[in-house]
Design an enzyme around this catalytic site. Sequence first.
Site, PDB file in Angstrom:
ATOM      1  CB  THR A   8      24.006  42.982  61.577  1.00  0.00           C
ATOM      2  OG1 THR A   8      22.840  42.158  61.669  1.00  0.00           O
ATOM      3  CG2 THR A   8      23.958  43.746  60.272  1.00  0.00           C
ATOM      4  CG  ASN A  10      18.560  40.533  60.437  1.00  0.00           C
ATOM      5  OD1 ASN A  10      18.110  40.912  59.368  1.00  0.00           O
ATOM      6  ND2 ASN A  10      17.799  40.186  61.459  1.00  0.00           N
ATOM      7  CG  ASP A  69      20.950  41.698  71.022  1.00  0.00           C
ATOM      8  OD1 ASP A  69      21.086  40.914  70.053  1.00  0.00           O
ATOM      9  OD2 ASP A  69      20.386  41.364  72.077  1.00  0.00           O
ATOM     10  CG  PHE A 149      13.146  42.108  59.714  1.00  0.00           C
ATOM     11  CD1 PHE A 149      13.219  43.492  59.633  1.00  0.00           C
ATOM     12  CD2 PHE A 149      13.802  41.477  60.775  1.00  0.00           C
ATOM     13  CE1 PHE A 149      13.947  44.221  60.570  1.00  0.00           C
ATOM     14  CE2 PHE A 149      14.533  42.200  61.715  1.00  0.00           C
ATOM     15  CZ  PHE A 149      14.593  43.583  61.608  1.00  0.00           C
ATOM     16  CE  LYS A 172      10.711  47.996  61.391  1.00  0.00           C
ATOM     17  NZ  LYS A 172      11.302  46.690  61.114  1.00  0.00           N
TER      18      LYS A 172
HETATM   19  P1  ITT Z   1      22.563  40.001  64.264  1.00  0.00           P
HETATM   20  O1  ITT Z   1      22.736  39.485  65.666  1.00  0.00           O
HETATM   21  O2  ITT Z   1      23.487  39.355  63.288  1.00  0.00           O
HETATM   22  O3  ITT Z   1      22.574  41.504  64.193  1.00  0.00           O
HETATM   23  P2  ITT Z   1      19.930  38.852  64.544  1.00  0.00           P
HETATM   24  O4  ITT Z   1      18.763  38.654  63.637  1.00  0.00           O
HETATM   25  O5  ITT Z   1      20.470  37.655  65.275  1.00  0.00           O
HETATM   26  O6  ITT Z   1      21.094  39.586  63.735  1.00  0.00           O
HETATM   27  P3  ITT Z   1      19.236  39.976  67.078  1.00  0.00           P
HETATM   28  O7  ITT Z   1      20.057  39.001  67.811  1.00  0.00           O
HETATM   29  O8  ITT Z   1      19.336  41.432  67.464  1.00  0.00           O
HETATM   30  O9  ITT Z   1      19.544  39.979  65.523  1.00  0.00           O
HETATM   31  O10 ITT Z   1      17.735  39.479  67.126  1.00  0.00           O
HETATM   32  C1  ITT Z   1      16.754  40.357  66.875  1.00  0.00           C
HETATM   33  C2  ITT Z   1      15.488  39.601  66.530  1.00  0.00           C
HETATM   34  O11 ITT Z   1      14.414  40.408  67.040  1.00  0.00           O
HETATM   35  C3  ITT Z   1      15.300  39.540  65.024  1.00  0.00           C
HETATM   36  O12 ITT Z   1      15.793  38.344  64.466  1.00  0.00           O
HETATM   37  C4  ITT Z   1      13.790  39.675  64.903  1.00  0.00           C
HETATM   38  O13 ITT Z   1      13.180  38.430  65.132  1.00  0.00           O
HETATM   39  C5  ITT Z   1      13.438  40.592  66.079  1.00  0.00           C
HETATM   40  N1  ITT Z   1      13.453  42.000  65.633  1.00  0.00           N
HETATM   41  C6  ITT Z   1      14.407  42.944  65.885  1.00  0.00           C
HETATM   42  N2  ITT Z   1      14.121  44.104  65.275  1.00  0.00           N
HETATM   43  C7  ITT Z   1      12.965  43.890  64.623  1.00  0.00           C
HETATM   44  C8  ITT Z   1      12.159  44.691  63.796  1.00  0.00           C
HETATM   45  O14 ITT Z   1      12.486  45.939  63.486  1.00  0.00           O
HETATM   46  N3  ITT Z   1      11.040  44.154  63.313  1.00  0.00           N
HETATM   47  C9  ITT Z   1      10.696  42.889  63.597  1.00  0.00           C
HETATM   48  N4  ITT Z   1      11.402  42.056  64.339  1.00  0.00           N
HETATM   49  C10 ITT Z   1      12.537  42.550  64.860  1.00  0.00           C
END
Ligand code: ITT
Length: 196
Positions: A8, A10, A69, A149, A172
């Site tokens: 990831t 993120n 994801d 986030f 959480k």
């Molecule tokens: P990676 O693909 O690099 O893992 P990303 O941020 O692009 O990181 P995703 O494609 O899985 O991750 O997108 C998930 C999005 O969904 C994330 O950016 C948030 O906006 C939302 N999201 C996922 N989990 C969340 C959480 O626990 N709380 C709040 N928003 C969340």
Amino acid sequence: MKRIVFATGNSNKLRELREILGADYEVCGLRDIGCDDDIPETADTFEGNALLKAQWVRDRYGVDCIAEDAGLEVDALGGAPGVLSARFAGPGHDSRANNELLLRRLEGVADRRARFRTSLVLLRADGPHFFEGKIEGDILEAPRGEGGFGYDPLFVPKGWTKTFAEAGAEEKNAVSHRGQAVAALQRFIESENKSR
Ligand code: ITT
């Protein structure tokens, strides 16, 4: 200490995984293995995208890894933003813009039901192993809280009065989609270790 590569970019997801797995694990992110690739997420399911990310990293960096994801599904929007959650308001990962767009789309809408969903995959030589998590809740009419986030300031889990962004990290993680999926992953790893 066991080393796990989490595919990831993120940093919030990385932090949550470290919190959930605790001190027994060293969780490395993409940057730690020298990867700053913008991994394509072109599948139309969470499961498909998680596998794409894990395969990308395993093929190019030669490591077993986990990838995830996740996203928010809003009933009144037919399940959107779903797999597009990170890019709902356009390319990039602008949570404020995403949240503003979500509120605009839900203006005057009484049905606020939504859920966070995640698909997590452990990819090793023996193939992929999938773990799921889901938490139901409602979308507020205005954001509340500074923690978490993404969509956390707008999401109140079912049976709660505060948002994920008003909750502590432990609170959480104990109920969240990601917490559930990682708990299932931990059970899988532990059951394998026991049968060795
Ligand atoms: P990676 O693909 O690099 O893992 P990303 O941020 O692009 O990181 P995703 O494609 O899985 O991750 O997108 C998930 C999005 O969904 C994330 O950016 C948030 O906006 C939302 N999201 C996922 N989990 C969340 C959480 O626990 N709380 C709040 N928003 C969340």
